[in-house]
Motif scaffolding. Structure first.
Motif, PDB file in Angstrom:
ATOM      1  N   ILE A   1       0.839  -1.206   0.000  1.00  0.00           N
ATOM      2  CA  ILE A   1       0.000   0.000   0.000  1.00  0.00           C
ATOM      3  C   ILE A   1       0.870   1.252   0.000  1.00  0.00           C
ATOM      4  O   ILE A   1       0.616   2.209  -0.731  1.00  0.00           O
ATOM      5  CB  ILE A   1      -0.940   0.005   1.226  1.00  0.00           C
ATOM      6  N   ASP A   2       1.902   1.243   0.839  1.00  0.00           N
ATOM      7  CA  ASP A   2       2.821   2.388   0.933  1.00  0.00           C
ATOM      8  C   ASP A   2       4.242   1.857   1.107  1.00  0.00           C
ATOM      9  O   ASP A   2       4.664   1.524   2.223  1.00  0.00           O
ATOM     10  CB  ASP A   2       2.448   3.293   2.110  1.00  0.00           C
ATOM     11  N   PRO A   3       5.005   1.770   0.023  1.00  0.00           N
ATOM     12  CA  PRO A   3       6.356   1.199   0.089  1.00  0.00           C
ATOM     13  C   PRO A   3       7.322   1.999   0.959  1.00  0.00           C
ATOM     14  O   PRO A   3       8.415   1.519   1.263  1.00  0.00           O
ATOM     15  CB  PRO A   3       6.818   1.212  -1.375  1.00  0.00           C
ATOM     16  N   ARG A   4       6.935   3.208   1.360  1.00  0.00           N
ATOM     17  CA  ARG A   4       7.825   4.051   2.164  1.00  0.00           C
ATOM     18  C   ARG A   4       7.425   4.078   3.637  1.00  0.00           C
ATOM     19  O   ARG A   4       7.869   4.943   4.389  1.00  0.00           O
ATOM     20  CB  ARG A   4       7.856   5.475   1.609  1.00  0.00           C
ATOM     21  N   ASN A   5       6.635   3.119   4.061  1.00  0.00           N
ATOM     22  CA  ASN A   5       6.190   3.081   5.460  1.00  0.00           C
ATOM     23  C   ASN A   5       7.305   2.481   6.323  1.00  0.00           C
ATOM     24  O   ASN A   5       7.451   1.267   6.430  1.00  0.00           O
ATOM     25  CB  ASN A   5       4.901   2.263   5.586  1.00  0.00           C
ATOM     26  N   ASP A   6       8.094   3.342   6.949  1.00  0.00           N
ATOM     27  CA  ASP A   6       9.230   2.870   7.738  1.00  0.00           C
ATOM     28  C   ASP A   6       8.789   2.054   8.948  1.00  0.00           C
ATOM     29  O   ASP A   6       9.509   1.157   9.399  1.00  0.00           O
ATOM     30  CB  ASP A   6      10.117   4.034   8.188  1.00  0.00           C
ATOM     31  N   SER A   7       7.603   2.332   9.474  1.00  0.00           N
ATOM     32  CA  SER A   7       7.098   1.571  10.626  1.00  0.00           C
ATOM     33  C   SER A   7       6.933   0.090  10.273  1.00  0.00           C
ATOM     34  O   SER A   7       7.192  -0.782  11.101  1.00  0.00           O
ATOM     35  CB  SER A   7       5.759   2.141  11.091  1.00  0.00           C
ATOM     36  N   ALA A   8       6.510  -0.180   9.052  1.00  0.00           N
ATOM     37  CA  ALA A   8       6.349  -1.569   8.621  1.00  0.00           C
ATOM     38  C   ALA A   8       7.704  -2.266   8.572  1.00  0.00           C
ATOM     39  O   ALA A   8       7.829  -3.432   8.966  1.00  0.00           O
ATOM     40  CB  ALA A   8       5.669  -1.625   7.250  1.00  0.00           C
ATOM     41  N   TYR A   9       8.730  -1.552   8.112  1.00  0.00           N
ATOM     42  CA  TYR A   9      10.066  -2.150   8.078  1.00  0.00           C
ATOM     43  C   TYR A   9      10.616  -2.395   9.479  1.00  0.00           C
ATOM     44  O   TYR A   9      11.272  -3.410   9.725  1.00  0.00           O
ATOM     45  CB  TYR A   9      11.020  -1.258   7.277  1.00  0.00           C
ATOM     46  N   VAL A  10      10.345  -1.471  10.404  1.00  0.00           N
ATOM     47  CA  VAL A  10      10.778  -1.667  11.791  1.00  0.00           C
ATOM     48  C   VAL A  10      10.148  -2.933  12.369  1.00  0.00           C
ATOM     49  O   VAL A  10      10.818  -3.763  12.995  1.00  0.00           O
ATOM     50  CB  VAL A  10      10.415  -0.445  12.652  1.00  0.00           C
ATOM     51  N   ASP A  11       8.852  -3.091  12.140  1.00  0.00           N
ATOM     52  CA  ASP A  11       8.157  -4.259  12.681  1.00  0.00           C
ATOM     53  C   ASP A  11       8.601  -5.549  11.992  1.00  0.00           C
ATOM     54  O   ASP A  11       8.683  -6.607  12.632  1.00  0.00           O
ATOM     55  CB  ASP A  11       6.640  -4.080  12.552  1.00  0.00           C
ATOM     56  N   LEU A  12       8.904  -5.473  10.696  1.00  0.00           N
ATOM     57  CA  LEU A  12       9.451  -6.649  10.018  1.00  0.00           C
ATOM     58  C   LEU A  12      10.811  -7.024  10.609  1.00  0.00           C
ATOM     59  O   LEU A  12      11.114  -8.205  10.804  1.00  0.00           O
ATOM     60  CB  LEU A  12       9.592  -6.381   8.515  1.00  0.00           C
ATOM     61  N   GLY A  13      11.613  -6.011  10.907  1.00  0.00           N
ATOM     62  CA  GLY A  13      12.895  -6.275  11.549  1.00  0.00           C
ATOM     63  C   GLY A  13      12.716  -6.962  12.883  1.00  0.00           C
ATOM     64  O   GLY A  13      13.443  -7.901  13.222  1.00  0.00           O
ATOM     65  N   PHE A  14      11.714  -6.518  13.643  1.00  0.00           N
ATOM     66  CA  PHE A  14      11.424  -7.156  14.924  1.00  0.00           C
ATOM     67  C   PHE A  14      11.031  -8.616  14.723  1.00  0.00           C
ATOM     68  O   PHE A  14      11.508  -9.509  15.433  1.00  0.00           O
ATOM     69  CB  PHE A  14      10.308  -6.398  15.634  1.00  0.00           C
ATOM     70  N   CYS A  15      10.165  -8.856  13.738  1.00  0.00           N
ATOM     71  CA  CYS A  15       9.717 -10.229  13.473  1.00  0.00           C
ATOM     72  C   CYS A  15      10.878 -11.129  13.081  1.00  0.00           C
ATOM     73  O   CYS A  15      10.991 -12.263  13.564  1.00  0.00           O
ATOM     74  CB  CYS A  15       8.651 -10.229  12.379  1.00  0.00           C
ATOM     75  N   TYR A  16      11.738 -10.642  12.201  1.00  0.00           N
ATOM     76  CA  TYR A  16      12.900 -11.444  11.817  1.00  0.00           C
ATOM     77  C   TYR A  16      13.803 -11.696  13.022  1.00  0.00           C
ATOM     78  O   TYR A  16      14.411 -12.764  13.137  1.00  0.00           O
ATOM     79  CB  TYR A  16      13.685 -10.752  10.700  1.00  0.00           C
ATOM     80  N   GLY A  17      13.881 -10.703  13.925  1.00  0.00           N
ATOM     81  CA  GLY A  17      14.661 -10.906  15.136  1.00  0.00           C
ATOM     82  C   GLY A  17      14.083 -12.015  15.997  1.00  0.00           C
ATOM     83  O   GLY A  17      14.820 -12.845  16.543  1.00  0.00           O
ATOM     84  N   VAL A  18      12.755 -12.045  16.122  1.00  0.00           N
ATOM     85  CA  VAL A  18      12.094 -13.100  16.887  1.00  0.00           C
ATOM     86  C   VAL A  18      12.393 -14.463  16.272  1.00  0.00           C
ATOM     87  O   VAL A  18      12.592 -15.454  16.984  1.00  0.00           O
ATOM     88  CB  VAL A  18      10.571 -12.858  16.941  1.00  0.00           C
TER      89      VAL A  18
END
Length: 219
Positions: free
Chosen positions: A81-98
């Motif tokens: 929907i919005d490729p520039r949504n940095d919040s989504a990337y932060v949360d993806l980083g968290f998920c990959y960390g988990v």
């Protein structure tokens, strides 16, 4: 549009048509801007749904990885929907960390800081570098964040942890003292400073930032 005005400026009718087209040309720009804001709002709504799944996953012991993957699917939807949504990337980083995928976690956090070089995003990047044992890059991330947000105590705490891992203990102490000066209630910085002052035996008990479920950031 300017070229059209220069090309046939002798003909009033053409000039009037060009001006009218220029005026109409403003409308798609405004519509595009509105669409961008609407896209971000819609994307943020999907991110919020993903974060609920992440919170639910964390309530299980062990973590419910099925919900983590569901959350990741939502986060990818948010980025469509919005490729520039940095919040989504932060949360993806968290998920990959988990999921203990450090390389992808770092990639997601770095993308977030590229899109939005905020202090809070640099904290996330510094923290993930600390978790994978990359102290030098953690220090670089913390310092970059401090340039953007020089009064952020958590960035100084991250800087102190990186310096401690690099055995630059005097500088680590200064960083934690600065963190406490900015925020006397930042307990993790006080614990780290106390551990450092306890001597070599205490240096192994430096407290990393606890990995918590992401909250919707305001940038």
């Amino acid at each position: 549009m300017a070229d059209r005005l220069r090309g046939d400026s002798r003909l009033n009718l053409v000039v009037m048509l060009a001006i009218a087209m220029a005026a109409l040309g403003v409308l798609p720009i405004a519509a595009s801007s509105y669409a961008g804001g609407a896209n971000r709002a819609a994307s943020d709504a999907v991110v919020a749904g993903a974060e609920k799944l992440i919170m639910q996953a964390g309530q299980s012991d062990p973590v419910d990885t099925k919900k983590i993957y569901q959350a990741m699917d939502k986060l990818h939807e948010a980025l469509r929907i919005d490729p520039r949504n940095d919040s989504a990337y932060v949360d993806l980083g968290f998920c990959y960390g988990v999921l203990r995928d450090g390389d992808h976690a770092i990639s997601m956090y770095r993308t977030a800081t590229d899109l939005n070089p905020s202090g809070s995003n640099f904290i996330e990047l510094a923290d993930v570098y600390l978790r994978v044992g990359d102290s030098e890059d953690a220090l670089l991330a913390a310092n970059a964040g401090i340039i953007k947000d020089p009064r952020n105590a958590r960035l100084y705490n991250a800087k102190g942890m990186a310096l401690n891992d690099l055995q630059r203990f005097g500088e680590a102490e200064e960083a934690w003292e600065k963190a406490l000066k900015l925020n006397p209630k930042l307990r993790v910085a006080q614990v780290n400073l106390d551990s450092l002052n306890g001597g070599p035996s205490g240096r192994g008990s430096i407290v990393k930032h606890p990995q918590q479920a992401p909250a919707s950031p305001t940038h």
